[in-house]
Design a protein around this motif. Structure first.
Motif: not given
Length: 323
Positions: A204-205, A215-216, A220-221
């Motif tokens: 995701l990063r 935190p975002a 999203m996980v």
């Protein structure tokens, strides 16, 4: 892997490959332009056998599986042509699986049903019916060969993704957005292995070019996990007597944390084959360089790389405007 070992593996591929089947013809020309001279281009690497195999051998192996997961890079037309080949190869082997698409969400289920009820001869208008362009997917013409292969064989097609409203509700409700009992039945209340959880976060990063605050990423996980579980549910719910095929991004078919993880939890007896379409990179000719972790894929099918704008520059510009 040394060149000697690489050559030896190639020489042994026929002897090690699965029983061959008659298969549909492969596409005649590459659509993507970059790195066509990489020696891996066009080859299929069996991770388990550590050898190259023929398309016929691949077809023979996947024909024995209940679930076939075909992972792609979304904007690479060569990947979609090979996904279409996989669908046709299964039908030529006498299989009639359902075809489940990541790109079709629950919101489009009615439109898909209506379109198919019209018994179309080809899928040329299917993208318009599903609002493909408006929903931000690459040109429908790239995906049409997959749908055409399914239509030609009379295979059912089905959505795999969550509805947009469900995804929005995740912000406030978390897993409760799925509905009563769904998170438990899909296996979402069971934590991923620590390594898989961290890999998902890193993906995701990386997918957002390091621009998301932590935190975002954390928020999203569960959404990403729920999408993978939804794809698995789509396969299970829509499978025919001959199983189902998933058309999805390569990250979603990873065996260590994505759709296969949920399939094994819910259908441990079902056989799964994972075929990852992979873009060859300049100067990388060892198949091992393309495996993010052991046991992630069963096969790597190498293609040239598609030309594309710098996604990170676009994201930086977008984030800059928002800030």
């Amino acid at each position: 892997m040394t060149r000697v070992r690489f050559a030896a593996a190639a020489a042994l591929s026929l002897a090690l490959s699965s029983p061959a089947l008659a298969t549909p013809p492969l596409p005649e020309a590459w659509q993507s332009t970059l790195n066509r001279d990489n020696p891996l281009v066009g080859k299929i690497w069996s991770v388990g056998k550590q050898a190259f195999v023929t398309p016929e051998a691949l077809a023979g192996d996947i024909a024995s599986a209940r679930f076939v997961l075909a992972g792609e890079t979304h904007d690479n037309a060569d990947h979609h042509l090979r996904q279409a080949w996989i669908v046709s190869a299964l039908t030529e082997a006498g299989r009639k699986p359902a075809v489940v698409f990541e790109m079709i969400s629950a919101d489009e289920a009615g439109a898909l049903k209506s379109y198919l009820a019209g018994t179309p001869k080809n899928a040329s208008a299917m993208g318009k019916a599903l609002k493909w362009k408006e929903r931000g997917w690459p040109d429908w013409a790239m995906y049409q060969p997959i749908a055409d292969a399914a239509l030609a064989a009379g295979l059912p097609m089905a959505p795999g993704d969550l509805s947009r409203e469900t995804v929005k509700r995740f912000r406030k409700e978390g897993l409760g957005a799925l509905g009563k009992g769904i998170a438990e039945s899909w296996g979402l209340e069971t934590p991923l292995p620590a390594a898989g959880q961290e890999t998902l976060k890193q993906d995701l990063r990386d997918g957002h070019c390091g621009l998301l605050p932590e935190p975002a990423v954390e928020a999203m996980v569960p959404v990403q996990r729920a999408r993978d579980a939804s794809f698995a549910d789509g396969l299970i719910a829509n499978a025919t007597a001959d199983g189902a095929v998933l058309i999805a991004g390569r990250g979603h078919v990873r065996g260590d944390m994505a759709v296969p993880w949920y399939l094994r939890a819910r259908a441990p007896e079902a056989s799964i084959r994972i075929v990852a379409m992979v873009e060859a990179e300049q100067g990388q000719s060892d198949p091992a360089d393309y495996l993010p972790a052991p046991g992630v894929y069963d096969y790597l099918w190498f293609t040239p790389k598609a030309e594309r704008p710098d996604k990170c520059e676009e994201l930086k510009a977008r984030f800059g405007k928002k800030s």
